[in-house]
Design a protein around this motif. Structure first.
Motif, PDB file in Angstrom:
ATOM      1  N   ILE A 122       0.831  -1.215   0.000  1.00 41.54           N
ATOM      2  CA  ILE A 122       0.000   0.000   0.000  1.00 41.54           C
ATOM      3  C   ILE A 122       0.859   1.255   0.000  1.00 41.54           C
ATOM      4  N   LEU A 123       1.969   1.230   0.744  1.00 37.96           N
ATOM      5  CA  LEU A 123       2.851   2.396   0.817  1.00 37.96           C
ATOM      6  C   LEU A 123       3.500   2.730  -0.527  1.00 37.96           C
ATOM      7  N   ARG A 124       3.562   1.719  -1.408  1.00 37.81           N
ATOM      8  CA  ARG A 124       4.155   1.958  -2.738  1.00 37.81           C
ATOM      9  C   ARG A 124       3.151   2.549  -3.718  1.00 37.81           C
ATOM     10  N   VAL A 125       1.877   2.603  -3.330  1.00 38.59           N
ATOM     11  CA  VAL A 125       0.851   3.207  -4.203  1.00 38.59           C
ATOM     12  C   VAL A 125       1.043   4.726  -4.195  1.00 38.59           C
ATOM     13  N   PRO A 126       1.171   5.376  -5.347  1.00 38.67           N
ATOM     14  CA  PRO A 126       1.502   6.813  -5.378  1.00 38.67           C
ATOM     15  C   PRO A 126       0.388   7.738  -4.903  1.00 38.67           C
ATOM     16  N   SER A 127      -0.852   7.451  -5.267  1.00 39.34           N
ATOM     17  CA  SER A 127      -1.944   8.395  -4.948  1.00 39.34           C
ATOM     18  C   SER A 127      -2.583   8.088  -3.595  1.00 39.34           C
ATOM     19  N   PRO A 128      -2.961   9.140  -2.843  1.00 42.57           N
ATOM     20  CA  PRO A 128      -3.658   8.938  -1.557  1.00 42.57           C
ATOM     21  C   PRO A 128      -4.982   8.187  -1.729  1.00 42.57           C
ATOM     22  N   GLY A 129      -5.691   8.477  -2.819  1.00 38.87           N
ATOM     23  CA  GLY A 129      -6.952   7.790  -3.091  1.00 38.87           C
ATOM     24  C   GLY A 129      -6.759   6.302  -3.290  1.00 38.87           C
ATOM     25  N   GLY A 130      -5.681   5.940  -3.979  1.00 43.78           N
ATOM     26  CA  GLY A 130      -5.370   4.525  -4.206  1.00 43.78           C
ATOM     27  C   GLY A 130      -5.012   3.812  -2.918  1.00 43.78           C
ATOM     28  N   LYS A 131      -4.260   4.526  -2.057  1.00 46.93           N
ATOM     29  CA  LYS A 131      -3.899   3.943  -0.755  1.00 46.93           C
ATOM     30  C   LYS A 131      -5.142   3.684   0.085  1.00 46.93           C
ATOM     31  N   TYR A 132      -6.046   4.668   0.102  1.00 41.57           N
ATOM     32  CA  TYR A 132      -7.267   4.526   0.907  1.00 41.57           C
ATOM     33  C   TYR A 132      -8.124   3.373   0.384  1.00 41.57           C
ATOM     34  N   LYS A 133      -8.249   3.278  -0.944  1.00 39.36           N
ATOM     35  CA  LYS A 133      -9.062   2.212  -1.535  1.00 39.36           C
ATOM     36  C   LYS A 133      -8.471   0.844  -1.227  1.00 39.36           C
ATOM     37  N   ALA A 134      -7.143   0.727  -1.296  1.00 49.41           N
ATOM     38  CA  ALA A 134      -6.483  -0.549  -1.015  1.00 49.41           C
ATOM     39  C   ALA A 134      -6.643  -0.934   0.455  1.00 49.41           C
ATOM     40  N   PHE A 135      -6.462   0.050   1.344  1.00 46.39           N
ATOM     41  CA  PHE A 135      -6.557  -0.246   2.777  1.00 46.39           C
ATOM     42  C   PHE A 135      -7.992  -0.543   3.196  1.00 46.39           C
TER      43      PHE A 135
END
Length: 276
Positions: free
Chosen positions: A192-205
């Motif tokens: 998740i930390l390697r995902v560049p966008s904050p939106g992508g991190k939130y969706k993954a988490f």
């Protein structure tokens, strides 16, 4: 509280089984976790309710061993199912393109069977070890169910080998799943930390938020029970902590998954429309 637990978990099972959109690995495991939670709380809380109703608080030696064995089975099954669900989330987040291939129906069914038979093995081994201990003909258990740790404390004399074996069994059957969960979430967080966008991190988490909440609740309350019994010598405080572990935790699991999960909410709405 007991009825809320049973009905809440039954609703999860019915929602998953009746909605084709939820016929995926994570919800397949969730429905089995809900069934395990019903068995887990029924083993202890239903007996307590019956004892309060009849005012008969007596249990035979065989009945106590049976209750302890059943309790150990469902605790181990919960433990393993949470581990399997952590692995599912690991594959979904770290290997999304290979997820349908890896988490195929055969592997999912195999994981459930292995969890089931491993839990039977653990409960029977623990029951066998406790049956080797010697107890007085009549004794009082300062608890509302036959907790293995309480039975060890009430033995007439300690058998070091038996005690070591019991704690070794618990360490293996609890320690290995916990290690698997921690490793899975270490890989998930790293991914998740390697995902560049904050939106992508939130969706993954968000895809593993409900599971993580249940894991923290299950292990947090379990650790709290045994820490309270180790630190405090008051049977009342230990019993109160055990109620949190055996009754409150299984009751909250359906709420966690239904409140945080849109798919479960939609499935429950469809189920209610069909029923009423």
């Amino acid at each position: 509280m007991y009825l809320v637990t049973v009905l809440g978990n039954l609703l999860i099972v019915l929602a998953v089984s009746s909605d084709p959109h939820l016929h995926t690995p994570i919800y397949f495991f969730l429905s089995h976790l809900s069934l395990a939670d019903i068995g887990f709380t029924s083993t202890t809380v239903s007996t307590m309710i019956w004892d309060i109703h009849t005012q008969i608080r007596v249990i035979s030696y065989e009945g106590c061993l049976t209750q302890m064995s059943t309790f150990s089975f469902f605790v181990c099954l919960d433990n393993l199912l949470l581990t399997v669900m952590a692995y599912d989330r690991f594959v979904a987040i770290c290997h999304p393109l290979h997820y349908p291939v890896i988490m195929n129906p055969y592997l999912c069914g195999l994981m459930i069977l292995v969890s089931f038979f491993t839990s039977i093995l653990e409960s029977q081994l623990q029951s066998l070890m406790v049956s080797q201990l010697t107890f007085f003909i009549e004794m009082e258990i300062p608890h509302f169910f036959c907790d293995p740790s309480q039975l060890l404390n009430l033995a007439c004399f300690e058998i070091p080998t038996n005690n070591i074996l019991i704690y070794f069994i618990v360490a293996i059957f609890a320690g290995v799943p916990v290690t698997g969960i921690l490793f899975s979430y270490y890989k998930i967080v790293s991914s998740i930390l390697r995902v560049p966008s904050p939106g992508g991190k939130y969706k993954a988490f968000s895809t593993c938020g409900s599971h993580l909440s249940v894991v923290c609740l299950f292990y947090g309350s379990g650790i709290g029970v045994y820490l309270s019994s180790a630190v405090s010598h008051s049977p009342r405080k230990g019993a109160v902590a055990s109620v949190m572990y055996t009754a409150v935790t299984p009751m909250l699991n359906p709420f966690i998954y239904s409140l945080r999960n849109r798919d479960i909410k939609r499935a429950m709405r469809r189920l209610f429309r069909k029923t009423f």
